[in-house]
Scaffold this active site. Structure first.
Site, short mmCIF file in Angstrom:
data_model
loop_
_atom_site.label_atom_id
_atom_site.label_comp_id
_atom_site.label_asym_id
_atom_site.label_seq_id
_atom_site.Cartn_x
_atom_site.Cartn_y
_atom_site.Cartn_z
N HIS A 61 37.30 6.07 3.73
CA HIS A 61 36.46 6.39 5.03
C HIS A 61 36.79 7.94 5.21
O HIS A 61 37.67 8.38 5.15
CB HIS A 61 36.99 5.71 6.29
CG HIS A 61 36.16 5.97 7.45
ND1 HIS A 61 34.94 5.54 7.80
CD2 HIS A 61 36.74 6.82 8.51
CE1 HIS A 61 34.89 6.12 8.98
NE2 HIS A 61 35.66 6.76 9.54
N CYS A 135 29.67 5.91 5.56
CA CYS A 135 30.41 7.02 6.32
C CYS A 135 30.42 8.23 5.46
O CYS A 135 30.34 9.42 5.86
CB CYS A 135 31.84 6.67 6.85
SG CYS A 135 32.92 5.87 5.59
#
Length: 181
Positions: A61, A135
């Site tokens: 992430h 992301c």
């Protein structure tokens, strides 16, 4: 319509870069930092990433810090943006790993806010896709808007490989259907 969108840009500004403004307030350049996390909090993902990071990949992430806030993107079960902010290096639900300086931006907070407002509109949470629009893809886009370096390839390499495999599988399925029809 293409000319108009190019003139205004995907981030709502009018300079050489699609998200840059015509006029910029003269400010000292602001550092931009990519914060990288293990996806989730599990020890298994952390172990996977320690092993595979050395091979140039992993399940990550990430968020982009500019002007004291970290910005990222996530899936949402409802209409509306998937863009969100958090305290730098403190993204809830993910294990912080490292920070990477990606350059200096010349954009003042007001311009960054304008860019983010456009990105919030263009990145709805319901369009999140683990392999093609996650992301890390958002971080790549925001870094481009801020006119700094893109995230390193290893941040996106696993989702890119997954997307390529999925596309290959779709092609094989289509070929199989064509041969049996």
């Amino acid at each position: 319509a293409v000319g108009a969108s190019r003139a205004m840009g995907a981030c709502g500004t009018k300079s050489a870069h699609p998200l840059a403004s015509e006029k910029l307030t003269a400010l000292a350049p602001e550092p931009v930092t990519l914060h990288v996390y293990d996806v989730g909090m599990s020890s298994e993902v952390q172990a996977f990433n320690k092993l595979f990071r050395a091979l140039g990949t992993g399940m990550f992430h990430c968020g982009v810090e500019v002007h004291g806030r970290e910005w990222s993107y996530r899936a949402t079960p409802h209409e509306g943006t998937g863009v969100f902010s958090c305290r730098p290096r403190h993204c809830e639900g993910h294990n912080y790993c490292e920070s990477i300086g990606v350059g200096l931006t010349r954009f003042p907070p007001s311009e960054v806010d304008r860019m983010l407002a456009i990105l919030e509109r263009d990145w709805p949470g319901q369009q999140y896709d683990l392999l093609k629009r996650n992301c890390c893809h958002f971080a790549h886009k925001l870094c481009g808007c801020l006119e700094v370096a893109a995230p390193p390839d290893w941040v996106l390499s696993l989702s890119g490989a997954g997307a390529a495999l999925a596309a290959t599988g779709d092609q094989v399925d289509a070929l199989g259907r064509a041969l049996t029809d």
